[in-house]
Design an enzyme around this catalytic site. Structure first.
Site, short mmCIF file in Angstrom:
data_model
loop_
_atom_site.label_atom_id
_atom_site.label_comp_id
_atom_site.label_asym_id
_atom_site.label_seq_id
_atom_site.Cartn_x
_atom_site.Cartn_y
_atom_site.Cartn_z
N PRO A 95 0.81 -1.22 0.00
CA PRO A 95 0.00 0.00 0.00
C PRO A 95 0.84 1.27 0.00
O PRO A 95 0.35 2.33 -0.38
CB PRO A 95 -0.81 -0.12 1.30
CG PRO A 95 -0.82 -1.57 1.63
CD PRO A 95 0.50 -2.09 1.15
N GLU A 122 2.66 -7.53 8.56
CA GLU A 122 2.99 -6.11 8.48
C GLU A 122 3.98 -5.81 7.35
O GLU A 122 4.41 -4.66 7.19
CB GLU A 122 3.58 -5.62 9.81
CG GLU A 122 2.60 -5.69 10.97
CD GLU A 122 1.35 -4.85 10.73
OE1 GLU A 122 1.49 -3.68 10.37
OE2 GLU A 122 0.24 -5.39 10.88
N ARG A 164 -1.71 -9.16 -20.80
CA ARG A 164 -2.53 -8.85 -21.97
C ARG A 164 -1.83 -7.88 -22.93
O ARG A 164 -2.28 -7.70 -24.06
CB ARG A 164 -3.88 -8.29 -21.54
CG ARG A 164 -3.82 -6.97 -20.84
CD ARG A 164 -5.17 -6.59 -20.23
NE ARG A 164 -6.21 -6.49 -21.23
CZ ARG A 164 -6.45 -5.41 -21.96
NH1 ARG A 164 -5.67 -4.34 -21.81
NH2 ARG A 164 -7.42 -5.38 -22.84
N ASP A 179 -8.29 0.98 -24.68
CA ASP A 179 -8.54 0.77 -23.26
C ASP A 179 -8.55 2.10 -22.51
O ASP A 179 -7.89 3.05 -22.91
CB ASP A 179 -7.42 -0.09 -22.63
CG ASP A 179 -7.48 -1.53 -23.07
OD1 ASP A 179 -8.54 -1.94 -23.57
OD2 ASP A 179 -6.47 -2.23 -22.91
#
Length: 276
Positions: A95, A122, A164, A179
């Site tokens: 994160p 963690e 992809r 896209d």
């Protein structure tokens, strides 16, 4: 492209055997190796974590298993000739990493070999990342502003986004050109709505322009719809768009949607603007 993924939950990566990624693996376009981190533990409980220095909640993943696992994956890959131009890169889902974007997916797709280190608890002892940063590029990547139980879900997201883009993986090489976020004419805009047969479903008809045969009008309609969707869902993309990339029709559509252009050329939206 070769992918090595080290994890304490190999079964979490089973989706890599299906759909587009699975087909790419079957065709030999993608060589995916999943490694169980616990193979490099030597106590009866196969311990991969310990309490953090300095105190605090949670546990931290240990250096020794990660170091041995990554060294083994690297040795196997080099022996198999996976190094290639550019060599390996380490991808650490976290994160606290840089946001994962289409631009980053394109960058990663151009590398011959990616090693993934999805953490649990963690996170991984920082010395592991610092050590391998001396040997190869390290990408610390976040797939969003939220916290998951582990990094395996992020590995699935990143792998599919990258796979992809590899030559020959998509049946139609043009499929990813329009896209959302793809480089090109529609860059920085979300993709608009799409339709297929039948032309009428439960009383709902497709837009007439799509069966007009007029390619210019169809292209304009698609771009206008992209502006509508972007304005509704990601206004931040319009706020930071390059005004020089917009034509007269683009500006007219933005005006309809309540956007105004400031002295610096950037766009801002009327506070009371109503979505059209």
């Amino acid at each position: 492209m070769r992918l090595d993924i080290v994890t304490i939950f190999p079964e979490y990566l089973e989706p890599l055997n299906v759909s587009l990624v699975g087909k790419a693996r079957a065709r030999g376009q993608l060589d995916v190796r999943v490694h169980d981190l616990r193979r490099w533990t030597y106590d009866r409980h196969h311990t991969v974590d310990d309490t953090p220095y300095g105190g605090g909640p949670g546990m931290v993943m240990k250096t020794e298993p990660w170091g041995e696992a990554l060294d083994t994956a690297l040795a196997d890959g080099y022996e198999a000739g996976a190094g290639g131009p550019g060599g390996p890169a380490l991808v650490v889902p976290t994160p606290s990493g840089r946001p994962f974007t289409q631009e980053l997916a394109v960058e990663l797709s151009q590398r011959p070999w990616l090693l993934f280190a999805p953490a649990r608890y963690e996170g991984i002892d920082r010395r592991v990342v610092d050590e391998y940063a001396t040997r190869m590029p390290v990408y610390e990547v976040s797939i969003g502003d939220y916290v998951l139980a582990g990094g395996e879900a992020a590995v699935l997201v990143i792998t599919e986004a990258v796979a992809r883009l590899l030559p020959g993986v998509l049946g139609n090489a043009e499929s990813h050109r329009d896209d959302s976020f793809a480089p090109g004419a529609m860059a920085d805009l979300l993709e608009g709505p799409v339709y297929t047969k039948p032309p009428v479903w439960r009383g709902r008809e497709i837009p007439d322009v799509l069966v007009s045969g007029h390619h210019g009008r169809i292209a304009r309609w698609r771009r206008d719809e992209a502006f509508r969707r972007t304005s509704a869902h990601r206004p931040d993309l319009i706020e930071r768009c390059d005004p020089a990339a917009l034509d007269k029709k683009d500006r007219e559509m933005l005006s309809i949607l309540g956007w105004r252009q400031g002295p610096d050329g950037r766009f801002w939206r009327d506070a009371d603007a109503v979505e059209q």
